[in-house]
Design a protein around this motif. Structure first.
Motif, PDB file in Angstrom:
ATOM      1  N   SER A 410     -16.804  41.902 -24.610  1.00 12.86           N
ATOM      2  CA  SER A 410     -16.548  41.758 -23.178  1.00 12.86           C
ATOM      3  C   SER A 410     -16.080  40.342 -22.841  1.00 12.86           C
ATOM      4  N   LEU A 411     -16.758  39.346 -23.406  1.00 11.42           N
ATOM      5  CA  LEU A 411     -16.381  37.945 -23.169  1.00 11.42           C
ATOM      6  C   LEU A 411     -14.994  37.658 -23.740  1.00 11.42           C
ATOM      7  N   TYR A 412     -14.727  38.158 -24.945  1.00  4.80           N
ATOM      8  CA  TYR A 412     -13.423  37.962 -25.591  1.00  4.80           C
ATOM      9  C   TYR A 412     -12.306  38.570 -24.732  1.00  4.80           C
ATOM     10  N   THR A 413     -12.564  39.758 -24.189  1.00  7.16           N
ATOM     11  CA  THR A 413     -11.569  40.433 -23.348  1.00  7.16           C
ATOM     12  C   THR A 413     -11.261  39.618 -22.103  1.00  7.16           C
ATOM     13  N   VAL A 414     -12.296  39.069 -21.461  1.00  3.85           N
ATOM     14  CA  VAL A 414     -12.111  38.252 -20.256  1.00  3.85           C
ATOM     15  C   VAL A 414     -11.246  37.028 -20.558  1.00  3.85           C
ATOM     16  N   ILE A 415     -11.494  36.382 -21.679  1.00  2.00           N
ATOM     17  CA  ILE A 415     -10.825  35.113 -22.000  1.00  2.00           C
ATOM     18  C   ILE A 415      -9.423  35.314 -22.575  1.00  2.00           C
ATOM     19  N   VAL A 416      -9.258  36.286 -23.466  1.00  2.00           N
ATOM     20  CA  VAL A 416      -8.024  36.373 -24.273  1.00  2.00           C
ATOM     21  C   VAL A 416      -7.116  37.538 -23.905  1.00  2.00           C
ATOM     22  N   PHE A 417      -7.691  38.689 -23.592  1.00  2.00           N
ATOM     23  CA  PHE A 417      -6.887  39.913 -23.438  1.00  2.00           C
ATOM     24  C   PHE A 417      -6.044  39.874 -22.166  1.00  2.00           C
ATOM     25  N   PRO A 418      -4.711  40.073 -22.273  1.00  2.00           N
ATOM     26  CA  PRO A 418      -3.863  40.102 -21.076  1.00  2.00           C
ATOM     27  C   PRO A 418      -3.832  41.511 -20.473  1.00  2.00           C
ATOM     28  N   GLU A 419      -3.774  41.597 -19.162  1.00  2.00           N
ATOM     29  CA  GLU A 419      -3.630  42.919 -18.544  1.00  2.00           C
ATOM     30  C   GLU A 419      -2.254  43.482 -18.908  1.00  2.00           C
ATOM     31  N   THR A 420      -2.206  44.725 -19.401  1.00  2.00           N
ATOM     32  CA  THR A 420      -0.940  45.320 -19.853  1.00  2.00           C
ATOM     33  C   THR A 420      -0.446  46.446 -18.953  1.00  2.00           C
ATOM     34  N   ARG A 421      -1.213  46.780 -17.945  1.00  2.00           N
ATOM     35  CA  ARG A 421      -0.823  47.904 -17.074  1.00  2.00           C
ATOM     36  C   ARG A 421       0.500  47.608 -16.367  1.00  2.00           C
ATOM     37  N   HIS A 422       1.420  48.566 -16.440  1.00  2.00           N
ATOM     38  CA  HIS A 422       2.727  48.508 -15.771  1.00  2.00           C
ATOM     39  C   HIS A 422       3.552  47.294 -16.203  1.00  2.00           C
ATOM     40  N   LYS A 423       3.314  46.805 -17.424  1.00  2.00           N
ATOM     41  CA  LYS A 423       4.067  45.647 -17.920  1.00  2.00           C
ATOM     42  C   LYS A 423       4.817  46.026 -19.199  1.00  2.00           C
ATOM     43  N   THR A 424       6.011  45.473 -19.349  1.00  2.00           N
ATOM     44  CA  THR A 424       6.771  45.681 -20.575  1.00  2.00           C
ATOM     45  C   THR A 424       6.227  44.752 -21.663  1.00  2.00           C
ATOM     46  N   VAL A 425       6.633  45.013 -22.905  1.00  2.00           N
ATOM     47  CA  VAL A 425       6.214  44.159 -24.021  1.00  2.00           C
ATOM     48  C   VAL A 425       6.691  42.723 -23.799  1.00  2.00           C
ATOM     49  N   GLU A 426       7.918  42.566 -23.279  1.00  2.00           N
ATOM     50  CA  GLU A 426       8.472  41.234 -23.043  1.00  2.00           C
ATOM     51  C   GLU A 426       7.630  40.460 -22.023  1.00  2.00           C
ATOM     52  N   GLU A 427       7.200  41.140 -20.954  1.00  2.00           N
ATOM     53  CA  GLU A 427       6.375  40.489 -19.919  1.00  2.00           C
ATOM     54  C   GLU A 427       5.008  40.081 -20.485  1.00  2.00           C
ATOM     55  N   ILE A 428       4.445  40.947 -21.322  1.00  2.00           N
ATOM     56  CA  ILE A 428       3.140  40.647 -21.929  1.00  2.00           C
ATOM     57  C   ILE A 428       3.247  39.455 -22.868  1.00  2.00           C
ATOM     58  N   TYR A 429       4.311  39.425 -23.697  1.00  2.00           N
ATOM     59  CA  TYR A 429       4.502  38.319 -24.647  1.00  2.00           C
ATOM     60  C   TYR A 429       4.768  37.005 -23.917  1.00  2.00           C
ATOM     61  N   GLU A 430       5.475  37.098 -22.801  1.00  2.00           N
ATOM     62  CA  GLU A 430       5.732  35.899 -22.005  1.00  2.00           C
ATOM     63  C   GLU A 430       4.415  35.328 -21.481  1.00  2.00           C
TER      64      GLU A 430
END
Length: 445
Positions: A410-430
């Protein structure tokens, strides 16, 4: 249904009055239980490459054929060697279903539907679990095997008329066919401008990949954003396997037995398993309904916290009752159901959805295969060694370990994981690259 069939059948196969000519020994059962994980690792390794090489549809059809073969072997012969062989063949779909199907679903889905459709994988799996439990309780063994055979046979004929994914068709150079398929999937005209733009985007990604001389692993290891996405995927996938969900299922009967000492909860083993199946299914339904509203990140954080809290309660209950302290019998049952529900509502579906969210179609197959191997190895380690570890350090410490894993996830997700909903791979990588740059700036004195 393949996974759910074995649990209620173990006692039946070991019974002298069972369907087998000779009752199964504990050695037969242990081989049947473990061989699937071994073959799943072996067949799962090249599955991503084969999916990228020969197509999503072809591999989905091969998966379905392997399921048909699995049920047919059991219908023809129910001796131990035949069932062990069938369970070995089951390793093919037990890998392929979690590699091929999420990729196929993602590549035919609109961006605002891919989470909900991706979560259907776990929802349908849990329907299969519950169906197996109910059929085992109500029907004869042979009747249940015929139903098991009927499902993949129907799917095979239906899937023959389904299209290949537009992204794979572009990869094959079939641009016009990809456009026709995408128009059919969306119910719009081939001349629609939005269709042209989406196809152009897929073509551009394919051209960039062809221009890049690096291999798939070269891209993952040298591209910082792709590598970070790869690490995030592995961490979430492995923590999902070590959140204690499997062990809660194994110890469910023991928890019910201990609970019945202080409350009137007398359930047969099959009824206990069915209750667990219902809780799993409810969790999956919730995930499908809310994943596109809450987003991946919030759902993963909340459900991992809930699983962790349930594990903490189980740990405390086992510790205190072993020391003679009285605690209500309903407490571990509620904690166990809480863990199962939350895992099915978040950890399970999200761990598959993020692979398709975080990677382009050139990388999805390879990453899915590697993540699947890690998951199956984790399952094998738990199934093989958990009992010995629990005997060595006591069960309450093992549940406490699972709670720590969940809170850490849970802590790792809060700190590191980017929200991916409705986002393209390019937007997530950016977004991942920006986070990297911020970290570098902070590190400079």
């Amino acid at each position: 249904m393949v996974q759910g069939w074995l649990s209620p059948m173990i006692s039946v196969l070991q019974s002298p009055s069972g369907p087998a000519p000779v009752p199964y020994t504990s050695s037969d059962i242990s081989w049947m239980t473990s061989v699937t994980y071994i073959t799943a690792i072996i067949f799962g390794a090249p599955m991503g490459y084969l999916t990228d090489r020969y197509g999503r549809k072809i591999m989905a059809l091969i998966t379905t054929l392997s399921l048909i073969l699995y049920w047919q072997i059991k219908l023809l012969c129910i001796r131990p060697w035949a069932l062990i062989l069938a369970r070995a063949i089951a390793g093919i779909p037990c890998s392929a279903c979690y590699i091929v199907l999420p990729i196929y679903l993602k590549e035919i889905s609109d961006i605002d539907l891919r989470g909900a459709l991706g979560s259907l994988l776990i929802l349908n799996r849990n329907i299969g679990y519950l169906a197996s439990y109910v059929f085992a309780d109500l029907l004869a063994v042979n009747t249940m095997l015929w139903i098991g055979l009927l499902v993949p046979t129907l799917v095979l004929f239906i899937f023959l008329v389904m299209p290949e994914t537009p992204e794979f068709l572009v990869k094959q150079g079939k641009i016009d066919e990809a456009k026709t398929v995408l128009a059919w999937l969306r119910g719009i005209s081939v001349m629609d401008r939005s269709l042209e733009q989406d196809i152009d985007n897929i073509v551009n990604v394919e051209k960039q990949t062809q221009a890049d001389s690096k291999s798939v692993w070269g891209i993952i290891l040298r591209d910082r954003a792709a590598f970070k996405a790869f690490i995030i995927t592995l961490v979430i996938k492995i923590t999902q396997q070590f959140d204690g969900y499997l062990i809660v299922l194994i110890y469910a009967g023991f928890v019910f037995e201990r609970a019945s000492e202080s409350i009137s909860l007398k359930l047969s083993p099959n009824k206990q398993v069915m209750m667990i199946g219902v809780v799993q299914l409810l969790g999956s339904i919730v995930a499908t309904c809310i994943v596109e509203k809450t987003g991946r990140k919030l759902l993963l954080v909340v459900t991992s916290l809930v699983v962790g809290a349930g594990m903490l309660v189980l740990s405390g209950w086992f510790y205190l009752t072993s020391n003679g302290t009285w605690l209500p019998g309903w407490l571990p049952v509620v904690a166990m159901c809480m863990c199962i529900f939350a895992d099915a509502a978040g950890f399970q579906p999200i761990s598959y959805i993020i692979i398709t969210d975080l990677f382009s179609f050139q990388l999805r197959g390879t990453v899915s295969s590697f993540a699947n191997i890690c998951a199956k190895l984790s399952n094998f380690v738990q199934m093989k060694w958990f009992t010995k570890i629990a005997e060595l350090i006591s069960i309450h410490w093992t549940f406490l370990f699972f709670a720590i894993v969940c809170f850490g996830a849970s802590l790792y997700t809060v700190i590191v994981f980017p929200e991916t909903r409705h986002k393209t791979v390019e937007e997530i990588y950016e977004k991942l690259s920006k986070k990297d740059n911020k970290d570098k700036i902070k590190a400079v004195p």
